[in-house]
Design a protein around this motif. Structure first.
Motif, mmCIF file in Angstrom:
data_model
loop_
_atom_site.group_PDB
_atom_site.id
_atom_site.type_symbol
_atom_site.label_atom_id
_atom_site.label_comp_id
_atom_site.label_asym_id
_atom_site.label_seq_id
_atom_site.Cartn_x
_atom_site.Cartn_y
_atom_site.Cartn_z
ATOM 1 N N THR A 5 0.966 -0.907 -0.138
ATOM 2 C CA THR A 5 -0.054 -0.210 0.283
ATOM 3 C C THR A 5 1.303 1.253 0.172
ATOM 4 O O THR A 5 0.396 1.876 -0.427
ATOM 5 N N ALA A 6 1.991 1.268 0.828
ATOM 6 C CA ALA A 6 3.309 2.559 0.452
ATOM 7 C C ALA A 6 3.435 2.364 -0.719
ATOM 8 O O ALA A 6 3.914 3.739 -1.035
ATOM 9 N N ASP A 7 3.866 1.727 -1.333
ATOM 10 C CA ASP A 7 4.626 1.250 -2.422
ATOM 11 C C ASP A 7 3.210 2.015 -3.234
ATOM 12 O O ASP A 7 3.665 3.047 -4.047
ATOM 13 N N ARG A 8 2.466 2.115 -3.434
ATOM 14 C CA ARG A 8 1.374 2.286 -4.494
ATOM 15 C C ARG A 8 1.453 3.638 -4.450
ATOM 16 O O ARG A 8 0.972 4.814 -4.961
ATOM 17 N N ILE A 9 0.623 3.931 -3.220
ATOM 18 C CA ILE A 9 0.955 5.370 -2.595
ATOM 19 C C ILE A 9 1.942 6.259 -3.035
ATOM 20 O O ILE A 9 1.931 7.499 -3.323
ATOM 21 N N GLY A 10 3.186 6.130 -2.888
ATOM 22 C CA GLY A 10 4.761 6.437 -3.113
ATOM 23 C C GLY A 10 4.582 7.087 -4.721
ATOM 24 O O GLY A 10 4.471 8.171 -4.626
ATOM 25 N N LEU A 11 3.728 5.363 -5.620
ATOM 26 C CA LEU A 11 3.787 5.902 -6.843
ATOM 27 C C LEU A 11 2.701 6.791 -7.061
ATOM 28 O O LEU A 11 3.776 7.823 -7.817
ATOM 29 N N GLY B 214 9.012 10.429 2.663
ATOM 30 C CA GLY B 214 7.882 10.853 3.860
ATOM 31 C C GLY B 214 6.692 10.450 3.579
ATOM 32 O O GLY B 214 5.881 10.121 4.501
ATOM 33 N N THR B 215 6.283 9.659 2.256
ATOM 34 C CA THR B 215 4.459 9.284 2.489
ATOM 35 C C THR B 215 4.831 8.357 2.861
ATOM 36 O O THR B 215 3.883 7.627 3.447
ATOM 37 N N ARG C 94 6.193 6.758 4.635
ATOM 38 C CA ARG C 94 6.887 6.764 6.902
ATOM 39 C C ARG C 94 5.182 6.789 7.064
ATOM 40 O O ARG C 94 5.055 6.457 8.059
ATOM 41 N N LEU C 95 4.639 7.907 6.445
ATOM 42 C CA LEU C 95 3.485 8.158 6.973
ATOM 43 C C LEU C 95 1.800 6.963 6.882
ATOM 44 O O LEU C 95 1.237 6.617 7.504
ATOM 45 N N VAL C 96 2.269 6.280 6.058
ATOM 46 C CA VAL C 96 2.026 5.270 5.844
ATOM 47 C C VAL C 96 1.621 4.356 6.407
ATOM 48 O O VAL C 96 1.146 2.957 6.750
ATOM 49 N N LEU C 97 3.391 3.283 6.563
ATOM 50 C CA LEU C 97 3.591 2.907 7.704
ATOM 51 C C LEU C 97 3.564 2.859 8.250
ATOM 52 O O LEU C 97 3.392 2.067 9.662
ATOM 53 N N GLY C 98 4.013 4.043 9.074
ATOM 54 C CA GLY C 98 4.326 4.333 10.684
ATOM 55 C C GLY C 98 5.342 4.019 11.472
ATOM 56 O O GLY C 98 5.228 3.807 12.226
ATOM 57 N N ARG C 99 5.795 3.865 10.091
ATOM 58 C CA ARG C 99 6.970 4.178 10.913
ATOM 59 C C ARG C 99 8.359 4.246 9.635
ATOM 60 O O ARG C 99 8.005 4.455 8.773
ATOM 61 N N PRO C 100 9.863 4.331 10.184
ATOM 62 C CA PRO C 100 11.041 4.410 9.206
ATOM 63 C C PRO C 100 10.383 3.645 8.057
ATOM 64 O O PRO C 100 10.314 2.167 8.229
ATOM 65 N N ALA C 101 10.247 4.450 6.693
ATOM 66 C CA ALA C 101 10.581 2.886 5.082
ATOM 67 C C ALA C 101 12.300 2.353 4.970
ATOM 68 O O ALA C 101 12.918 3.075 5.178
ATOM 69 N N LYS C 102 11.603 1.402 4.766
ATOM 70 C CA LYS C 102 13.180 0.413 4.447
ATOM 71 C C LYS C 102 13.375 0.601 3.113
ATOM 72 O O LYS C 102 12.676 0.698 2.409
ATOM 73 N N ASP C 103 14.704 1.019 2.449
ATOM 74 C CA ASP C 103 14.786 0.868 1.434
ATOM 75 C C ASP C 103 14.944 -0.662 0.941
ATOM 76 O O ASP C 103 15.359 -1.220 1.696
ATOM 77 N N SER C 104 14.634 -1.106 -0.316
ATOM 78 C CA SER C 104 14.001 -2.131 -1.250
ATOM 79 C C SER C 104 15.018 -1.865 -2.583
ATOM 80 O O SER C 104 15.315 -1.048 -3.576
ATOM 81 N N HIS C 105 16.120 -2.824 -2.337
ATOM 82 C CA HIS C 105 17.048 -3.928 -3.226
ATOM 83 C C HIS C 105 16.902 -4.350 -4.147
ATOM 84 O O HIS C 105 17.040 -5.194 -5.108
ATOM 85 N N GLY C 106 15.708 -5.329 -4.380
ATOM 86 C CA GLY C 106 15.538 -5.688 -5.142
ATOM 87 C C GLY C 106 15.871 -7.414 -4.968
ATOM 88 O O GLY C 106 16.611 -8.031 -5.535
#
Length: 403
Positions: A89-95, A388-389, A391-403
């Protein structure tokens, strides 16, 4: 630029040891291709034939960008193991945030361009690409490749079938005013009738998204990209040739239109302004930017082959690819500056000189900025907003994704 997204669309800077340099280098080449199309002559003034830059880059550079956009979306949303639940969900809203920011830059550039512009801006179309990609973000490779085929076949039919009933063309580079005063016409242009219409271009993006769900570090996968890509490009061009010249398509185009042979030959090289609607035989051409099924397949094949080659050679000669890969890391910044420079229209008299100036400045700036500061300036704005978006969705710092 963060992640592996073209045009400054990644979530975070991936650790150098984890990056696939070939993806960045391929994106850098795509940027050079767009610069060449914008700056260099499209034809030889003595012979009237298409120039080398037109033959090399027309249509294929934009297709490669869209393919790499899909790869980047996959890598920043879990790679081979797509995110789930709130993270997806965070990925989608970030997109959504990313799409809006890219579109805003594109609309702003449109305000700088003349009515007969020196270039057609792809950024606002990118915003639409990303919005359309949201429902597909969780899907696996098989579903994505099947969806890509459907977009590649159905979208050109929609383009031709609906064209006569769609609103009139807005402008080559839509602006904020166009979007507010003519939302329907602007939407139809962005989806179906514009230079980089989103519905057919979803073919490239969804294939890229599917590729990003595979293990692109495996030599077998990389080699297969080259083989499939070359095969697909040859197949598409061959089928087009057979349909036109062995099965009577060329004559049917002449009979259905008011064109003479010379005019039709020009259209088959340069493409029509809009895909003609007199006969479905127009869907048999493979001319760049016509967005017919065979044109899409041909450009997709070239894009796959280019990506495969860069993935194969990246680990071996990555240091030599630095100018390309550095440019590929900040294409949003470089492409924006390139278009702003073109808006002054000072390049027409000395196209080759200006091409070399744009290329040299882009490469030198990219290498110097990347080595000293990392992400490009516009890339940093986008990635900071997206993180930043998230983090708001997850309620915590967003971790980077490296595939």
């Amino acid at each position: 630029m963060g992640g592996h997204l073209p045009a400054g669309l990644g979530d975070a800077v991936v650790r150098p040891t984890r990056r696939l340099v070939g993806i960045d280098a391929a994106r850098g080449l795509a940027l050079i291709g767009l610069m060449a199309i914008h700056l260099l002559p499209a034809w030889n003034e003595e012979t009237g034939e298409a120039s080398w830059s037109w033959r090399l880059f027309s249509g294929d550079s934009a297709a490669l960008f869209a393919l790499l956009a899909g790869v980047g979306l996959a890598l920043t949303s879990g790679g081979r193991h797509p995110h789930e639940g709130r993270t997806m969900t965070a990925d989608r809203i970030g997109l959504v945030v990313r799409a809006v920011l890219i579109a805003i830059v594109g609309l702003w550039i449109g305000t700088l361009m003349s009515e007969d512009p020196p270039a057609y801006n792809i950024l606002i179309y990118y915003g639409v690409f990303f919005l359309l990609a949201i429902p597909f973000l969780h899907a696996g490779p098989k579903a994505l490749f099947i969806s890509a085929v459907l977009f590649g076949v159905v979208s050109p039919m929609l383009m031709q079938g609906l064209q006569d009933g769609l609103p009139e063309f807005v402008s080559y580079n839509p602006t904020f005013t166009d979007l507010l005063t003519q939302p329907g016409a602007t939407a139809s242009q962005l989806l179906l009738t514009g230079t980089y219409p989103a519905l057919p271009y979803m073919t490239y993006l969804l294939v890229g998204l599917g590729l990003g769900r595979l293990n692109l570090r495996k030599t077998e996968v990389q080699a297969r990209l080259v083989v499939v890509g070359v095969g697909l490009a040859i197949f598409a061009q061959t089928i087009s040739y057979v349909l036109l010249y062995a099965l009577g398509g060329y004559q049917r185009l002449l009979d259905a239109s008011s064109m003479g042979e010379h005019e039709l030959e020009d259209v088959l090289v340069w493409g029509p302004d809009l895909l003609p609607t007199e006969t479905v035989w127009w869907l048999a051409i493979a001319t760049p930017h016509t967005n017919t099924p065979l044109a899409i397949a041909a450009s997709l094949g070239v894009s796959l082959a280019v990506l495969g080659v860069f993935l194969l050679i990246g680990p071996k000669i990555g240091a030599w690819l630095l100018p390309l890969s550095a440019m590929g890391l900040m294409t949003l910044t470089l492409y924006t500056v390139h278009l702003v420079a073109l808006s002054f229209e000072a390049h027409y008299e000395l196209p080759y000189l200006w091409f070399m100036v744009h290329l040299a400045v882009a490469a030198l700036f990219a290498v110097a900025w990347h080595r000293s500061l990392g992400q490009g300036p516009l890339e940093k704005v986008v990635s900071t907003s997206v993180k930043g978006t998230r983090r708001l969705v997850l309620g915590r710092p967003a971790k980077d994704s490296h595939g």
